[in-house]
Design an enzyme around this catalytic site. Sequence first.
Site, PDB file in Angstrom:
ATOM      1  N   TRP A 357      -3.307   4.163 -12.972  1.00  0.00           N
ATOM      2  CA  TRP A 357      -3.864   5.519 -13.053  1.00  0.00           C
ATOM      3  C   TRP A 357      -2.854   6.530 -12.552  1.00  0.00           C
ATOM      4  O   TRP A 357      -2.996   7.733 -12.772  1.00  0.00           O
ATOM      5  CB  TRP A 357      -5.209   5.632 -12.331  1.00  0.00           C
ATOM      6  N   ASP A 358      -1.810   6.044 -11.884  1.00  0.00           N
ATOM      7  CA  ASP A 358      -0.707   6.893 -11.444  1.00  0.00           C
ATOM      8  C   ASP A 358      -0.223   7.814 -12.561  1.00  0.00           C
ATOM      9  O   ASP A 358       0.117   8.971 -12.330  1.00  0.00           O
ATOM     10  CB  ASP A 358       0.487   6.016 -11.030  1.00  0.00           C
ATOM     11  N   GLU A 486      -7.976   2.860  -1.062  1.00  0.00           N
ATOM     12  CA  GLU A 486      -8.208   1.417  -1.236  1.00  0.00           C
ATOM     13  C   GLU A 486      -8.407   0.694   0.093  1.00  0.00           C
ATOM     14  O   GLU A 486      -8.520  -0.519   0.109  1.00  0.00           O
ATOM     15  CB  GLU A 486      -7.057   0.794  -2.032  1.00  0.00           C
ATOM     16  N   LYS A 598      -6.229   5.303   3.409  1.00  0.00           N
ATOM     17  CA  LYS A 598      -4.914   4.980   2.855  1.00  0.00           C
ATOM     18  C   LYS A 598      -4.285   6.184   2.163  1.00  0.00           C
ATOM     19  O   LYS A 598      -3.117   6.478   2.343  1.00  0.00           O
ATOM     20  CB  LYS A 598      -5.058   3.846   1.848  1.00  0.00           C
ATOM     21  N   GLN A 599      -5.072   6.835   1.338  1.00  0.00           N
ATOM     22  CA  GLN A 599      -4.520   7.958   0.576  1.00  0.00           C
ATOM     23  C   GLN A 599      -5.643   8.936   0.258  1.00  0.00           C
ATOM     24  O   GLN A 599      -6.815   8.587   0.343  1.00  0.00           O
ATOM     25  CB  GLN A 599      -3.871   7.460  -0.704  1.00  0.00           C
TER      26      GLN A 599
END
Lengths: 766, 766
Positions: A357-358, A486, A598-599
Amino acid sequence: MEKYFLVDEWNVIEEGFNPDKNRLTESVMSLGNGYMGIRGNFTEYYSGDSLKGTYIAGVYYPDKTRVGWWKIGYPEYFAKVLNAPDFTTIDVYIEDERLDLAKVKFKKFKRTLNMKTGCLNIEFTICDGKNRETEIKTKKFISMAKGEVAAISYSITPLNYDGKIELIPLIDGDVSNEDSNYGEKFWDEVEKNVDGLYGYITMKTKKLDFFVCTSMKYDVYCSGNKNKTEIEPIVKEKYVGSKYKTYCNIGETITLYKYAAVTSNRYYKNEELVSKGKEILEEAFLKGFDNLFEEHSKALEHQWKESDIVIDGDVESQQAIRFNIFHLNQTYNGKDPRLNIGPKGFTGEKYGGSTYWDTEAFCFPFYLSTHDKSVARNLLIYRYNHLEKAKENAKKLGLKGALYPMVTMNGEECHNEWEITFEEIHRNAAISYAIYSYVRYTGDEEYLSDYGFEVLVEISRFWESRVNYNPLKDKYMILGVTGPNEYENNVNNNWYTNTMAAWNLSYTLKVCEILKKKYPEKYKVLKEKLKLQDIEFEKWQDIINKMYYPYVESLKIFEQQDGYMDKEQKLVSELSKDDLPLNQNWSWDRILRSCFIKQADVIQGIYFLNERYDLDTIKRNFDFYEPRTVHESSLSACIYSIIASQIGYQNKAYELFLRSSRLDLDNYNNDTNDGLHITSMAGTWMTITQGFGGMKVINDMLCFKPYVPSKWKSYSFKILFREHLLKIDVKKDVITIYQERGNEFIIKVFDDEYTVPQNGSVIIKK
Amino acid sequence: MEKYFLVDEWNVIEEGFNPDKNRLTESVMSLGNGYMGIRGNFTEYYSGDSLKGTYIAGVYYPDKTRVGWWKIGYPEYFAKVLNAPDFTTIDVYIEDERLDLAKVKFKKFKRTLNMKTGCLNIEFTICDGKNRETEIKTKKFISMAKGEVAAISYSITPLNYDGKIELIPLIDGDVSNEDSNYGEKFWDEVEKNVDGLYGYITMKTKKLDFFVCTSMKYDVYCSGNKNKTEIEPIVKEKYVGSKYKTYCNIGETITLYKYAAVTSNRYYKNEELVSKGKEILEEAFLKGFDNLFEEHSKALEHQWKESDIVIDGDVESQQAIRFNIFHLNQTYNGKDPRLNIGPKGFTGEKYGGSTYWDTEAFCFPFYLSTHDKSVARNLLIYRYNHLEKAKENAKKLGLKGALYPMVTMNGEECHNEWEITFEEIHRNAAISYAIYSYVRYTGDEEYLSDYGFEVLVEISRFWESRVNYNPLKDKYMILGVTGPNEYENNVNNNWYTNTMAAWNLSYTLKVCEILKKKYPEKYKVLKEKLKLQDIEFEKWQDIINKMYYPYVESLKIFEQQDGYMDKEQKLVSELSKDDLPLNQNWSWDRILRSCFIKQADVIQGIYFLNERYDLDTIKRNFDFYEPRTVHESSLSACIYSIIASQIGYQNKAYELFLRSSRLDLDNYNNDTNDGLHITSMAGTWMTITQGFGGMKVINDMLCFKPYVPSKWKSYSFKILFREHLLKIDVKKDVITIYQERGNEFIIKVFDDEYTVPQNGSVIIKK
């Protein structure tokens, strides 16, 4: 984090050789042209630690998968970026002794990636076991002008001896992937030949029948003169080489030019691979190294002209942003809609697959704003072409519509961790969001009727079947998902996923209205083709109306997911240094039950649907979530940096920009050995253009809210917006928008509109 | 489900050979004696589908693990039940042609497991490609009297021809595990020899240095007379055999008796393995087949005397319960505290490891009630001996105290799915619960001071560090767990886990009081050894007081975990047949977000802490959860059956009893090919004794509330309670409790107390 490379505006420089850093340097100094790429390996034999890598776009291997416990729906194969026959090596013998760079002393050593001209220079003087000193200079590039071509110039000078020197330019097809699951090799030999200065080998993958012909030709000059001497062919299994023997006097320089051409059956028929390769190679050979290099650097010059960012007052940042842009352009050129942007590009094996998906969530804006719109369009077409496979994928999970894979090469899922493969479904919304971005940025609404709508409808059908109605709460919920963060698995009602799913349905309904109005005939055909029913629209509207969004009333923030506030609330600043990075120190359950992120997750949603939220809301959420975020994904810092810029947290924005931009140069996550974080590089580009520059497109109008980070004097960036090529130059007190190509048009800077003239500029004083 | 075997009170019979069912039959007809075991394979060579298996208790292999994505804390190795050198095979040549049972026609065929005498009989007449008819009868057993010994009687009769017959009794050390992760073989040869009728081979595992000497000796009779003829040794790599050649007349029967002895360095020194093996073998040889067999069946007779269950009126049930008891006694004899009860015993490879929470939660009561208390005690000591490893395991996860592994051989974790390995922590409570059960049943409180308390304290410390205090709710929570229902992963506040954790802390505090009062000196020493602080007790009490339990107010039931009621609520009866079993038809995410339950979870808690809940509460929870349970774990039906009995749902209880008891005989889950579900067999035993019989121990008193399932006329079961051996005979109108051993004591039946006389009985009319 480590500061290993010298800082320079246009170059990345390793001065002095450090074997422990060899893999890092190899990654950082990778070269590519969208068609193929190589890691920054030595040209000579090197028995030390190294990841030798040659990669060809789209030539992959379906390695047998490896799982602990099989789950229904897992793919049988894990598609891997395939290490391809090596055309870069030149084996060297001095006085019958094979040169092994791991066994010599370096007296001078410099390995340089020149980002302006796109070439790798390695220059050193070595002293071997017999005290012979030899100077060697290598220069190599992968042509930006002609995809199949690479060239190496290799000069060797005995400094303190006369002696026999043998050079063996070679092609080695006996390559393997370090990450092969069961230690298997993936290539079989088909044919090979060596004829004087020319040689080739055709290899075939054991599965999927990719055929690749790697050919080479070389010539040699002695102190500038063409040198005729004895040549001996060397043919071994999966190997061709040509031994060039000469006797060299002290101080005399032998220069070998090795040209390589790589042809594959992705573009040619099997039976013409050799002849096409030879043809391309001959053409390159005739042009010669210098002309080839000029052609190549001109192509690169053009790219820089359209996508460079210039920073005044901070060489580290300047080097970093160019490093990011350089590698993005090396990885993907947008010419072939079957290709995509691998997370490591041509710089390593890890992660397999080419598409995450990046691409849509992080890479898309860069290509959209710095290349012709056909490039971004091809990224969308890539997914359109995989629609049938995405429908099969949804069906496997017992769902309707289309679920795009988490990781793919050809549209099939090749990832197998249930919590990601089956549950990280938010990826679907990113694909819709890229369509939305494309149309918003380019104005190309026809794309919707030609391709986009079908994808939007099938994704909407997926959401419809994936939500569940909760009669107790009269709400729709999405249970059992993994969000962008994640470090949470199998959660209920991830705010980001629920928000993007509902947005996705709204956008599909909106596109429906556009098509009905602007392309009624096409719409009719599409409605038929998709067997679209009005009852579906009603259901989608109901889901939009009744979607459930977790919310923390007491803090007035969005709750990352149900139950997030039940966790022990700690800040990253309270962690000990030994704990970080968490993913290298904590067991998975500990990470999962902690509050650490995480992000960007909630903040990713706020980034995407930015206009929905007022500054106070954005600030409250940023203030809550950023201190809990460990940024252990390369995709985190950029998004937080952009939002930090928006809410005026300039120092934070700059700190996060540095983390994102120098991630690989400074090996922040201690994993650059495996390859570069290509996809996050586009995020870095966004931190400047969208973050510092405040660039947005709102109602068809390009808008900016630029500021200069306090450590910089000024900066400028180039963007291509519709037919306009602009240079946005931002100084502390003045903003200048130059139009380098295109007609007069209106833009907005801060709260005012300005007309940018043809070939002229607008100057806005602060 | 399939009805493949003939129904008989004491036998399991396969009449007529069906190659497709061969693995199933092999599993069902496995033999073992707690020391070693074999699958019910053919004696002859058989090239068809078969899982040839010989297993030695405690001889395992640490296979290289296989995971998709590595997580910190995962074990490097996965300990596997190791397929050991095969001593069962006799290779047969008829007129120089090797007999392959896959290539002949069977004219008569019967394979019978005799559960009364513990032997496998295979009898058939075959017709080969040359129309030769041969009758073969095999009888084999693994001695219950002498652990290392097995014996085979093998008779062969040419029915319509005279001819040369060669028999090769052999030992094959070239065996492998089908489930080897990377196709590796695990055994190396050490030494071997064949000397006439005697031969042996010593093998060694490639890791961990298990040495096993497998030896054999045989003799042969022709029509009842000892036969002297030509014997030829055959020695190959990892193989020894002895070829016996004879000429056989039509109708003449050759009988070969093969004796085997298996000695390992688990019990002997490496250098004496061969001599000990020979000694044991000679002893067996001298006794001869018939005497050995008698000795063996006597030992078995004794077991049946103490653990048989007799059912009148339902042969299917009778066969089933004996099948369960038979295999439990074959798997574990309780003599060696280093051993435990593998989920497949000696009947297959699958699942690896020998010890799951199955032992404490499901197997424990059977051994406790049908064997001397030293047997159950050894199961507890097994865990006591692993306490240090359990502490290391907790430390790996950043936690205090001890976390026992999910799957183990030697105390080290060998499972690697994060959602199980790291999160299915409720297993810890089952270990405490077994201590509690043991003390409750035996009254042996000294066990607590000798061993139990240390385990309880370290487990309590684990819970203390694993809960998190939620200040918003003033409650302790347990986040990120997997409960007994493994169809939910990484959930928050699994009711069962929270309930058992708090119970566990209470029990530890209670034991503390017992020790203080009864063993004050030992307590002082223990407190010192464990560095126990009073503040710990306070903390544990605080957690007990403020533990959070999810509850559904509207339904007045315990909520399986946070958010369970947000799921779409469906019943198993609403599922299509094609959906079941879910784990073979649905992708994992679909299972996870559904409301369907794999095995008793809330109901497991109600089963364990049964006295806490009134019948209405139990009924409400059963009524809610049972219809949502798919019973796809072999450990589910038994618990639900017991509770169904308790609340008077007799038909449901019986249906679930059948499912549990005939799980393998009728191959309910279509996976008996891999081996038997040994641990759930003890659950079946409980459905009768605790379910139909309503057996409990409350305040040191043995209590019953028996009823007879409507399909049965009557039933009786044996139990050993403290020094009392009882036979409980239940008829529709009368219950008789016979005391076969022990002094007069008081029991309770329904609501009244009765004195059971020495060597006498109590008769209770309904």
